[in-house]
Design a protein around this motif. Structure first.
Motif, short mmCIF file in Angstrom:
data_model
loop_
_atom_site.label_atom_id
_atom_site.label_comp_id
_atom_site.label_asym_id
_atom_site.label_seq_id
_atom_site.Cartn_x
_atom_site.Cartn_y
_atom_site.Cartn_z
N TRP A 211 0.83 -1.21 0.00
CA TRP A 211 0.00 0.00 0.00
C TRP A 211 0.86 1.27 0.00
O TRP A 211 0.58 2.23 -0.73
N PHE A 212 1.90 1.25 0.81
CA PHE A 212 2.77 2.45 0.86
C PHE A 212 3.43 2.69 -0.50
O PHE A 212 3.45 3.84 -0.98
N THR B 109 2.43 1.76 -3.46
CA THR B 109 1.42 2.16 -4.44
C THR B 109 0.98 3.61 -4.20
O THR B 109 0.80 4.39 -5.15
N THR B 110 0.80 3.97 -2.93
CA THR B 110 0.37 5.33 -2.60
C THR B 110 1.43 6.35 -3.02
O THR B 110 1.12 7.39 -3.62
N THR C 236 1.58 6.65 -6.77
CA THR C 236 0.43 7.42 -7.27
C THR C 236 0.65 8.92 -7.07
O THR C 236 0.35 9.73 -7.95
N TYR C 237 1.17 9.25 -5.89
CA TYR C 237 1.44 10.67 -5.61
C TYR C 237 2.45 11.23 -6.61
O TYR C 237 2.25 12.32 -7.17
N SER D 101 4.85 11.05 7.86
CA SER D 101 3.60 11.81 7.82
C SER D 101 3.69 13.08 8.66
O SER D 101 3.36 14.17 8.20
N LEU E 75 0.32 14.61 0.42
CA LEU E 75 0.97 13.33 0.66
C LEU E 75 0.81 12.89 2.12
O LEU E 75 0.61 11.69 2.40
N MET F 143 -2.55 11.45 2.52
CA MET F 143 -2.63 10.11 1.94
C MET F 143 -1.97 9.08 2.84
O MET F 143 -2.47 7.94 2.97
N LEU F 144 -0.87 9.44 3.48
CA LEU F 144 -0.18 8.49 4.36
C LEU F 144 -0.88 8.34 5.71
O LEU F 144 -0.70 7.32 6.39
N GLY G 213 -2.90 5.15 6.25
CA GLY G 213 -2.20 3.96 6.72
C GLY G 213 -1.89 4.01 8.20
O GLY G 213 -1.94 3.00 8.90
#
Length: 902
Positions: free
Chosen positions: A698-699, A701-702, A705-706, A864, A885, A888-889, A892
């Motif tokens: 997930w990290f 991919t995130t 994406t960013y 974060s 960002l 987004m983090l 998680g």
């Protein structure tokens, strides 16, 4: 028609004179000469040559308007022929013809011109003595041949008559010749018989000899002089002459005094005149100096012209005193007031010259002083001084514009010119560095630009325009004719162009900046636009920028995945030559062959990457991958935009993307495969592994994406728009540098985010650590299964072994075979996968997964919180992206808070 009446009167007088005077009389000849001279004098004064030419040109225009082209051409050809043979009577002749003309457009026939013929030249008859004797009547004059009697008995009356007649004729001749004789210096000599005039002159200048003290009298005496003498001395002193009242450097001699005026008043008045003389004397000293520098010669010429204008004002005062036409009141105060107006600008100019002499002035210091004084004069309301200094400034500035104009129009420098602020490198410069290194701006020892301070805002545009011409010449795209239109529309740059009634209140500095900016744009805009068009169309700048984003920003995911996966496979299996740059170059060219010119692409590996151990290169994303780089060779014109600094930033972003793909690749190596033989205890460990794997996936991919949606793609579009709007190459370079700088900051690669970047790399390293722990656990389980199978075979009756047993038993050898190459095993024995076995350290696979989970949680929270803190502390444009960002983090972080790993 007054001229015609006067001409007729003069002609009538001549006719009457001819009628009553004998041709052989000398009086006739003299009188005829006087009449003709008066006729010539009056006709010359009365006839206006400009009016005649204007009327003839208008007549020609009328012919052409009425479609009488032949008649107009005939008139023009004869006027041109007449102008080639100058004659003093031409204006009178043409004026007479114009007055005699009667509707030439209607009454003139072009065929009549062919009937005109010049007078036939006939040989003049020879003049003989017989003809002269017959014409003058020598034979009929008996007294001509009679002998002259020189005795006392001669006819006194006749002699007296002859002498009288001769004297009259001589007097008339002398008066006629006096009108035309040039006046000489000898003509003003006065022969004094008695010497009274000379004595009067001596008495008038007696005051110059000073007082004559009597014997025994040692007191100082003042010499009384008249106001006329003082005024004469003052005017001569202002003209630059040495006088008795001002003998040395305009310093007054106080031996003299004006009567009936107090000493304080006289001294103040004389000192004021002396101060005027000192101001003018500074300018006269400059005008007499020998100047070798051309720009100072221009300034010296301006000073000389100013002095000539001032001398004319002084001469006007002198002429009123010498040529008295009306009553004149002599007044030193009035003369001082009259001289203040022409002396005020000269006084300011004198102060400028004094500053130049006192301080070690530079080559263009006088321009800066003039510029400052013009602004001060405008602010203080001294209009005459403002215009006076403004015209001098622009006269001097026109010479300074010569190298600027040559540089901006032709890209050339004047050889040996030390005045211009652009210089050329003496050594050879590679073509890709020609824009940045071939030419440079001169600077002083303290780092300031070697240019007038008022030109500093425009220096870069001037510098860029000339370099654009040079680059166009290098590219073979320089067309001089295409720039002629821009040069023809060059706006005027003089003082009159600034004197607009609507802008009287605007400061001079702003008026000059606006006018000079328009002048620069007339040359800078055309050349910069031409070079920009050549870079975009002929040199393929857009295509090269797209290629850079394809390679370094991995804009094509399929090609990037194919290239990166091949590298990662080599890094995992470590075959022979796994870090051979030639093999990697061949791989990159093969992958990208469909999207770019593959021979221009190569792969490099740094020296440190060549020396890294295999285990270190395989187990860390921050060791080997930063040493791996792509090199794409672009043409030298494009390299002007893609500078070395921007290429380093491209490589930094490429390294981060490569590391991110490496982590993603490691997480996708192991697939979930349920195995019924796995015990319930091992299922708990497997659950922890898949939990942390999903969090790491997930990290990655995130963060990917960013980068792709919020950093790379928007900035790529902005780069295209900014480059199209950039006015010149320097602006394009700055736009591209700003683009790479912005991408670096938003991708968390800036200096301010260095700790955050390290935490991100730590998280990416966790993916390799997790994969390594999973592989070691699988190896341990395989060994346990093999041992259990072996023990069961020993305790049970002999039977055919299971088919799966050899496969499981062979797993360790196979894993070891693919884990390292033979040469790596021999060189690095610790590189075996058994090194770091959890079982050897007493940690189970579950403990290892939970440890990775704890490190991930702490690193994720630091990233974060750090992004939020830096975004609040800085006001950069990337702060908004950092906040996004962090948001987004935070998802998680919150997920881990409510669903911790058991």
């Amino acid at each position: 028609m007054a001229f015609q009446a006067q001409l007729s009167a003069q002609a009538g007088e001549l006719v009457e004179c001819v009628a009553r005077t004998s041709p052989k009389s000398r009086q006739f000849n003299k009188h005829r000469e006087q009449v003709l001279r008066r006729l010539l004098h009056h006709s010359f004064l009365r006839t206006n040559q400009f009016e005649v030419e204007t009327r003839l040109n208008g007549l020609e225009e009328i012919f052409r308007i009425q479609h009488r082209e032949g008649l107009a051409d005939a008139l023009r050809s004869r006027l041109d022929r007449l102008n080639h043979s100058p004659e003093q009577w031409h204006p009178e002749i043409l004026y007479l013809l114009l007055e005699l003309s009667d509707q030439p457009l209607r009454n003139t026939r072009l065929e009549s011109l062919k009937e005109l013929h010049g007078p036939k030249s006939e040989p003049a008859p020879r003049l003989t003595w017989e003809d002269i004797a017959r014409e003058d009547g020598w034979a009929q004059d008996p007294d001509l041949w009679r002998s002259v009697d020189y005795s006392d008995t001669s006819d006194d009356d006749a002699l007296e008559d002859r002498s009288t007649e001769s004297d009259d004729s001589d007097e008339q001749s002398a008066s006629g010749e006096a009108l035309w004789r040039v006046r000489k210096a000898e003509d003003v000599i006065i022969n004094l018989q008695d010497g009274s005039k000379l004595q009067e002159i001596r008495d008038a200048h007696q005051w110059r000899l000073g007082p004559q003290p009597s014997e025994g009298d040692v007191r100082s005496h003042k010499v009384a002089i008249t106001e006329l003498h003082i005024l004469r001395e003052v005017l001569f002193m202002l003209r630059g002459y040495k006088t008795s009242l001002f003998p040395i450097d305009s310093t007054p001699d106080f031996t003299y005094q004006l009567p009936s005026v107090s000493w304080v008043t006289y001294k103040a008045l004389i000192n004021s005149f002396a101060e005027m003389g000192r101001k003018v004397g500074i300018l006269r000293a400059l005008s007499k100096q020998s100047q070798r520098a051309p720009h100072l010669q221009v300034f010296q010429d301006c000073v000389s012209r100013s002095l000539r204008s001032f001398d004319e004002a002084v001469t006007n005062i002198e002429s009123r005193i010498i040529l008295v036409k009306q009553d004149v009141v002599l007044s030193l105060v009035a003369a001082s007031d009259e001289l203040k107006a022409p002396l005020e600008p000269l006084s300011r100019l004198s102060d400028i010259v004094q500053q130049l002499e006192d301080s070690g002035h530079g080559a263009f210091r006088y321009l800066e002083l003039l510029f400052l004084e013009i602004g001060n004069s405008q602010i203080s309301g001294r209009r005459s001084t403002y215009e006076f200094l403004g015209r001098i400034f622009f006269d001097c500035f026109q010479y300074y514009l010569r190298p600027i104009r040559l540089w901006m129009q032709d890209g050339q420098l004047i050889p040996g010119d030390k005045l211009f602020f652009v210089s050329e490198c003496a050594t050879h410069v590679p073509m890709n560095e020609a824009w940045t290194s071939q030419f440079r701006l001169r600077r002083t020892a303290d780092g300031n630009l070697y240019a007038p301070s008022f030109l500093h805002p425009s220096v870069n545009k001037i510098f860029t325009a000339g370099k654009s011409i040079v680059m166009l010449k290098h590219l073979g795209k320089y067309e001089r004719d295409e720039l002629n239109t821009a040069e023809a529309s060059e706006p005027a740059l003089d003082f009159d162009a600034l004197l607009s009634p609507d802008l009287e209140l605007a400061p001079f500095a702003e008026l000059f900046d606006a006018a000079f900016e328009r002048w620069i744009q007339s040359k800078h805009q055309a050349t910069s636009a031409m070079l920009k068009s050549v870079l975009f169309e002929s040199c393929g700048l857009w295509a090269n920028l797209a290629t850079m984003q394809l390679l370094y920003f991995m804009s094509d995911g399929a090609l990037a995945d194919s290239f990166c996966s091949s590298i990662f496979k080599k890094l995992d299996t470590l075959p022979q030559g796994w870090r051979d740059r030639y093999a990697l170059t061949s791989l990159a060219q093969e992958v990208y062959s469909t999207s770019l010119d593959s021979p221009r692409l190569s792969v490099t590996i740094g020296q440190q990457g060549q020396r890294l151990p295999a285990s270190t290169a395989r187990d860390f994303v921050r060791k080997y991958l930063p040493e791996l780089g792509l090199v794409f060779n672009v043409r030298w014109p494009v390299q002007m935009i893609l500078t070395g600094e921007s290429l380093l930033r491209y490589k930094t972003v490429f390294t981060l993307l490569l590391q991110l793909r490496r982590a993603h690749y490691m997480l996708n190596k192991q697939r979930f495969q349920p195995d019924p033989t796995v015990s319930v205890d091992n299922w708990s460990d497997r659950g922890g592994y898949y939990s942390i794997r999903s969090r790491l996936l997930w990290f990655c991919t995130t963060f990917w994406t960013y980068l792709s949606t919020l950093v790379l793609a928007p900035n790529g579009e902005k780069l295209r728009l900014d480059l199209e709007a950039a006015p010149d190459v320097d602006a394009m370079i700055e736009v591209h540098l700003a683009f790479t700088r912005r991408v670096m900051d938003e991708a968390c690669l800036g200096a301010k985010l260095e700790p955050i970047k390290e935490c991100i790399l730590d998280i990416l390293d966790l993916t390799i650590q997790l994969d390594k722990a999973y592989s070691l656990n699988a190896l341990r389980e395989a060994e346990e299964m093999h041992e259990t199978s072996r023990l069961s075979l020993i305790s049970s009756p002999a039977r055919t072994p299971l088919k799966g047993t050899p496969r499981r038993g062979g797993a360790p050898r196979t894993r070891r075979a693919v884990g390292t190459s033979d040469d790596e095993d021999s060189e690095n024995p610790d590189s075996d996968l058994r090194h770091g076995d959890p079982g050897s350290t007493g940690k189970s696979f579950g403990d290892e997964a939970r440890g990775i989970q704890g490190v991930f949680e702490s690193r994720l929270k630091f990233v974060s919180d750090g992004l939020r803190a830096v975004a609040r502390a800085t006001g950069s444009s990337a702060a908004a992206k950092w906040d996004i960002l962090a948001e987004m983090l935070d998802a998680g972080v919150d997920l881990q808070r409510y669903h911790p790993l058991a």
